[in-house]
Design an enzyme around this catalytic site. Structure first.
Site, short mmCIF file in Angstrom:
data_model
loop_
_atom_site.label_atom_id
_atom_site.label_comp_id
_atom_site.label_asym_id
_atom_site.label_seq_id
_atom_site.Cartn_x
_atom_site.Cartn_y
_atom_site.Cartn_z
CB SER A 189 10.49 -1.34 -4.81
OG SER A 189 11.39 -0.62 -3.63
CE LYS A 244 14.58 -4.88 -4.99
NZ LYS A 244 13.33 -4.37 -4.82
CB SER A 261 14.56 -0.83 -3.32
OG SER A 261 13.64 -1.91 -3.60
N1 GLN Z 1 10.59 3.67 -1.25
C1 GLN Z 1 9.73 2.72 -0.45
C2 GLN Z 1 10.19 2.43 0.55
O1 GLN Z 1 11.35 3.02 1.07
C3 GLN Z 1 9.06 1.60 -1.36
C4 GLN Z 1 10.37 0.67 -1.35
C5 GLN Z 1 9.91 -0.68 -2.12
O2 GLN Z 1 8.76 -0.61 -2.67
N2 GLN Z 1 10.40 -1.62 -1.60
O3 GLN Z 1 9.79 1.97 1.52
#
Ligand code: GLN
Length: 492
Positions: free
Chosen positions: A181, A82, A157
Site C-alpha cells: 500500500s 495517511k 491504499s
Molecule cells: N492492496 C492490498 C490489499 O488490498 C494491500 C493493501 C495494503 O497494503 N494496505 O490488501
C-alpha cells in the site's frame, strides 16, 4: 530550469532555507495550503485539512527557531498523514463511515516522533477503507485521482499520500503498507516510498488492518528525504509488542557510498504474466543503468514460491482483519446505527451500514478461513506457505545484496477498470505482496515512464538492510532524472 515553487521543495532543500532563515515555516506552510486549495478539486487527495492548526504551529515553530536557533531536519516542514494513523485532536477516519467522526485522544508514536522534531501536520490523506485496496477507490468518501492522468487511479491504499507528494500538496507524507500500500501508489505517482523491515517502525496508533503485516513508512520526493523521515520514525517502542529493540543508524550515512560490486538479482517469477511491455522495458533500462554504476546484475535469480504469495496473503490478511475489525460494534467508539432493538441488532446494523463492500468481503473471507473445520485447510496452510516464502527470500539473500523488480506489473489503470473484479485488483500487488509476507524491507523509486505514465522500481533487501537499499536507490536516482519530473497539473 524554472525556479522551484516553495511547495515543490524537498525536505532537505526546505531545511537548508529554514536554517539560513531565507524562508519561514509560515511561508512554506502557506505555500502548501495554497497549493492544496488550487489542486484539491482535481486530485481529491485529502480527507481533512487543518489549516488553522497548521498555521498556528508554523508560527510557533518560527518563534522557536528565532529564540533557540534549533532546526532539526523536519522542523517547520509541512506533512500530510495517511488517515489510518491516529492524530490527537484531528479526526482519523481510515477512509470509513465507521470512523467518520472519530477524533483520537492520542497521537500515534510516529506522529509523536515527527512532532518531537517540530514537523507541521497539515492534514490527513485519503485511502481505501481500512487500507483494503489498491486504487483508493474503496474510500467511503471519494476516489483520489492520479495527477499524471486524472482519469487514472493513483494506486492504493496510500493513494492520497502519494498524490499529495507528487502534486505538491505537502513536502512529504506518511503512508502504511500491509501488502504494498505504500510502494504501489508511490510507483504509480512517481515518488519515493519505503516499507521498513517489520518491527522497525512502531505501529502504535496505526489503525490495525493485518497486524503481522502492517508497517508505516515515508512517502517523499527523493531518497535523501526518505532517509531523513526514516531517521525520525525508526526505533523501538514499548507500546508496540512487535517493535524490535535495536540501535537505529543514521540512514543518510551510506547514501553516497558506491554500489560497485553489489550483487543484485532480478527474480524471474516477478516478470509475471500480464506485465506490460512498457514496464518491462523500463525495468531493463534500470537494470542496465545499475550495471553501468558497477553493480553485478543477475537475471537468473529465482523465488519459485512467489506464485503462492497472493493466495496466502488473501487468507492471512483477511483473517487478521476479521479479528481486528471485530471491535467496531457501535458501542465503544465510532459509528453507531440507531434503531436497533438490543445489542445484537445494534451491532448488526452498525456493521451493515458502517462498512463498505470491500471491507465486508474481507471480513467474510477471514471469518471463513478461521472457522472450525476450515482453519487447518486455509489459515494454517497459508502460514506454512508464508514460512516457505520467507525461507526462500533468506536463501536468495545469501547470494544477493538486494533484489530488483518493478513495483507493479502495470502503469496506473483507469478509474473503475478493476472495481468489478476483485481478483484483477488484487493482482496489481503481485510484486509487493511476497515482500510483505516475508517481513522484508523494500523501497519503490521512480524507475521510468511508459506512455507518459510513471513506472516504479522496487528494491528488496534482507531484514534491517535499510541502509543498503537506500544506497542503491540513491545511486540510481543520482544517475537518472525520473524523480525530477512533475505531473502536468497547472502551476498557477
Ligand atoms: N492492496 C492490498 C490489499 O488490498 C494491500 C493493501 C495494503 O497494503 N494496505 O490488501
Amino acid at each position: 530550469m524554472q525556479a522551484k515553487e516553495l511547495y515543490e521543495l524537498t525536505i532537505h532543500e526546505a531545511h537548508e532555507l529554514l536554517k539560513r532563515r531565507q524562508i519561514s515555516s509560515l511561508e512554506l506552510t502557506k505555500a502548501v495550503l495554497k497549493r492544496i486549495a488550487e489542486v484539491e478539486s482535481k486530485v481529491h487527495a485529502c480527507v481533512t485539512v487543518v489549516e488553522d492548526i497548521a498555521l498556528e504551529e508554523a508560527e510557533k515553530v518560527d518563534n522557536h527557531i528565532k529564540t533557540t536557533g534549533e532546526v532539526a531536519p523536519l522542523t517547520g516542514i509541512p506533512a500530510l498523514i495517511k488517515d489510518a494513523i491516529c492524530t490527537k485532536a484531528i479526526r482519523t477516519t481510515c477512509g470509513s463511515r465507521m470512523l467518520e467522526d472519530f477524533v483520537p485522544p492520542y497521537d500515534a508514536t510516529v506522529i509523536e516522533k515527527l512532532k518531537a522534531q517540530k514537523a507541521i501536520v497539515v492534514g490527513k490523506t485519503n485511502l481505501d477503507e481500512f487500507a483494503m485496496g489498491s486504487s483508493t477507490e474503496h474510500s467511503a468518501f471519494f476516489p483520489t485521482r492520479n495527477p499524471w492522468d486524472l482519469s487514472r487511479v493513483p494506486g492504493g491504499s496510500s493513494g492520497g499520500s502519494a498524490v499529495a507528494v507528487s502534486a505538491g500538496e505537502a513536502i512529504y507524507a506518511l503512508g502504511s503498507d500491509t501488502g504494498g500500500s505504500i510502494r504501489q501508489p508511490a510507483g504509480f505517482c512517481n515518488v519515493v516510498a519505503f516499507r521498513p523491515t517489520y518491527g522497525l517502525v512502531s505501529r502504535f496508533g496505526l489503525v490495525a488492518f493485518a497486524s503481522s503485516l502492517d508497517q508505516i513508512g515515508p512517502v517523499t520526493r527523493d531518497v535523501t528525504d526518505c532517509a531523513l523521515v526514516m531517521n525520525a520514525m525508526a526505533g523501538y517502542d514499548p507500546r508496540d509488542s512487535t517493535s524490535v529493540p535495536r540501535p537505529v543508524p543514521d540512514y543518510t550515512r551510506q547514501l553516497t557510498a558506491s554500489i560497485k560490486g553489489l550483487k543484485l538479482g532480478i527474480p524471474r517469477e516477478y516478470l509475471v504474466e500480464g506485465m506490460e511491455d512498457g514496464v518491462r522495458t523500463a525495468l531493463e533500462a534500470a537494470v542496465a543503468k545499475l550495471r553501468e554504476l558497477g553493480a553485478e546484475m543477475d537475471w537468473g535469480a529465482s523465488l519459485p514460491h512467489t506464485k503462492y504469495a497472493l493466495a496466502a496473503y488473501y487468507i492471512l490478511a483477511p483473517s487478521e482483519a476479521s479479528a481486528n475489525l471485530a471491535r467496531y460494534d457501535g458501542v465503544k467508539y465510532g459509528f453507531s446505527e440507531p434503531g436497533g432493538s438490543g445489542v445484537i441488532e445494534t451491532t448488526e446494523r452498525t456493521r451493515q451500514f458502517g462498512f463498505g463492500p470491500e471491507v465486508k468481503r474481507r471480513i467474510m473471507l477471514g471469518t471463513y478461513a478461521l472457522s472450525a473445520g476450515y482453519y487447518d485447510a486455509y489459515y494454517l496452510k497459508a502460514q506454512k506457505v508464508r514460512t516457505l516464502i520467507k525461507q526462500e527470500f533468506d536463501r536468495a539473500f545469501e547470494r544477493y545484496d538486494a533484489l530488483i523488480t518493478p513495483t507493479s506489473p502495470t502503469v496506473p489503470f483507469r478509474l473503475g477498470e478493476r472495481l468489478e473484479d476483485p481478483v484483477q485488483m488484487y493482482l496489481s500487488d503481485a510484486c509487493t505482496l511476497p515482500v510483505s509476507i516475508a517481513g522484508m524491507p523494500a523501497i519503490s523509486i521512480p524507475g521510468g515512464f511508459a506512455d507518459n505514465l510513471p513506472v516504479g522500481m522496487q528494491i528488496i533487501g534482507k531484514p534491517f538492510s535499510e541502509e543498503t537499499l537506500l544506497r542503491i536507490a540513491f545511486a540510481y536516482e543520482q544517475a537518472t532524472d525520473w524523480h525530477k519530473r512533475r505531473p502536468p497539473l497547472s502551476r498557477e
